[in-house]
Write a protein that holds these residues in place. Sequence first.
Motif, mmCIF file in Angstrom:
data_model
loop_
_atom_site.group_PDB
_atom_site.id
_atom_site.type_symbol
_atom_site.label_atom_id
_atom_site.label_comp_id
_atom_site.label_asym_id
_atom_site.label_seq_id
_atom_site.Cartn_x
_atom_site.Cartn_y
_atom_site.Cartn_z
ATOM 1 N N GLU A 166 0.840 -1.201 0.000
ATOM 2 C CA GLU A 166 0.000 0.000 0.000
ATOM 3 C C GLU A 166 0.871 1.244 0.000
ATOM 4 O O GLU A 166 2.013 1.224 0.464
ATOM 5 N N THR A 214 -4.429 9.680 2.991
ATOM 6 C CA THR A 214 -5.021 8.720 2.065
ATOM 7 C C THR A 214 -4.226 7.424 2.093
ATOM 8 O O THR A 214 -3.022 7.432 2.362
ATOM 9 N N ILE A 258 -3.696 4.039 -0.469
ATOM 10 C CA ILE A 258 -3.878 3.629 -1.855
ATOM 11 C C ILE A 258 -3.415 2.195 -1.993
ATOM 12 O O ILE A 258 -2.345 1.829 -1.491
ATOM 13 N N TYR A 277 -8.560 3.851 -3.243
ATOM 14 C CA TYR A 277 -7.991 4.728 -2.223
ATOM 15 C C TYR A 277 -9.074 5.083 -1.217
ATOM 16 O O TYR A 277 -10.281 4.990 -1.498
#
Length: 614
Positions: free
Chosen positions: A154, A181, A183, A193
């Motif tokens: 990630e 965030t 993703i 996301y």
Amino acid sequence: MPYFSTILRRSRTVLLALLAAMLAFPAFAQADPPGRIGRISWLSGEVYLNNPDTGELGTAPLNQPLTSGDIITTSNGARAEIQIGAMTLRLDSGSRVEFDRIDDERVRVLLSNGRIIAKLPTDDTRRDFELKTGHGRFVPRDTGIYRFESENGESGATSYFGVLRFESRDTAFDINAGESTRIWTDNAGQLNYRMAQGVRDEFTQWSAARDQRQRASTPSRYVSPEMTGAQDLDVYGDWSDSPEYGAVWFPRAVAADWAPYRTGHWAWVAPWGWTWIGHEPWGFAPFHYGRWVRIHGAWAWVPGTRVARPVYAPALVAWVGTPGVGISVSVGSAPPIGWFPLAPREVFVPFYRSSQNHVRYVNAPHVPHIQNVDAIVSRPHEIVRQTHFVYRDEPRAFSTAPADAFRHGRPDVRITPRPGDARDFRDHQVQAAPPSPEPRRAAESESRSRPDYRQNAESREQTFSPHRAVDVAPRREMPEPEIVRRAPQPRSESPAPQRQEPVFRHEAPSREVHTDTIRQAPPAVRVSPPSPPVQQAAPPPSRDAQQVRAPERPRESVQPQEPRREMRVEARPERREERAQPPQQERRERHENREDKRDGRQERGGRPGEGERR
């Protein structure tokens, strides 16, 4: 025919000129090294440097210059701070960072694992910086402080100050201040996301503490913030004004026999070649920019005229000695090599490949107008031998090291002055370049060189071009169900108000059941005295229950309803008790009244109803 022959001649001339320009452009482009450089300004624990010139992985020292192709790895429990001009990058433990490009136009960082916090205080640093992970690239839109993560398949980012933009082939969106965030790519290869609140942990606190230390330093009064290493000058030295040299800087707590370019070692850093790495905590900016001078028996650093972005130099020294030539002084097993610092207004002649513009820029703070720049580039050794240097015969400025320290690139060789070093080198001419070639391990290595690495970097850039237009709309325009459907369960962020009911039941099921019982119980049951369990639910919600229920429904919407129910239920039995006795009494009174009236009419002999009308 003459007309066509003239056209052919002109076309041939143009083609030859274009061909010559195409052949000359790569050589010219590779002639000048970048003027911007990185530096390891602080480290703790085991920090490693992977040198692309030698392919070796070694311990990274303090003040190690960093340029395109270098890879920094921090072991568990280790951390590092890197300065590139005015920008600062801080690496957490277990991180691997590759500096894909560091030059005058761009600073591109590849984060394969770990965490980085980037501080971008100026518009130039914001415009030139970009960071890439396996999912895309992050580009800051504002000056600020940003955090980047890449681990467990990630990628993540947090914006503490400023707006950060993420771009990939599938999507693009902005990360505002205070947001973060995560993703990732699902099994179908779709990029997903999830937005959340900013990440704040011990790594963030450590970075903030480092920022507080840098705020106390104000070197921008005398030098540009784009000078790498200038942040440490106020911490380890004092500034003074000299009528002859302008602003000068005196280092604190140095030994009596201390001299510039004496406490440290030489290392090969392409494309410059032999580079000085100072062991002092402040030993970067004073050894790669400016000049040195002795004032009242003490060494002082002279930065020169303030320029917006000074050009980096590997070492502002002049060289003396040639290995293999008979020199009376012998340090170690091979003849030594000597050097001394340049004084103010002395021209630095690059001992690496460079152009006339580079010679002008690197000497601009001290020698703004160089008359023989063409001769410096074409005949550097001749120019150096004809120059009179202030510290050529000064014992307190002269330093030596064995040739083995250069030939093998040994950083453990101790450089110390010896009596007579300057006198023994007096008969030897000053050299424009170090009298030692490239170290053997770098020359014999079959690993990629820095020019090859730049070409590979350009090919990687062409493979994924983040500058192309993105067809996907930004995150704020994307439908919410798509993100929620693909995103995993949030860790700590607060859910939306309309979805708080299931989350609240999961966190505190006992309180939720209690408040629902209070809110949905019928009024008659709530005031019924025979049942003790119902009596416990009858009182209004306690303060704890109200606090728990507050996030999902305002308190005003509950309080006005329950008192009305209690008042209405308590009033009904009272009205029934008042109506239980009066009906019998009224019937008896009405019956007696009718009998009395009837008797009165009979006595008067009147008509029925006469007494009632009266």
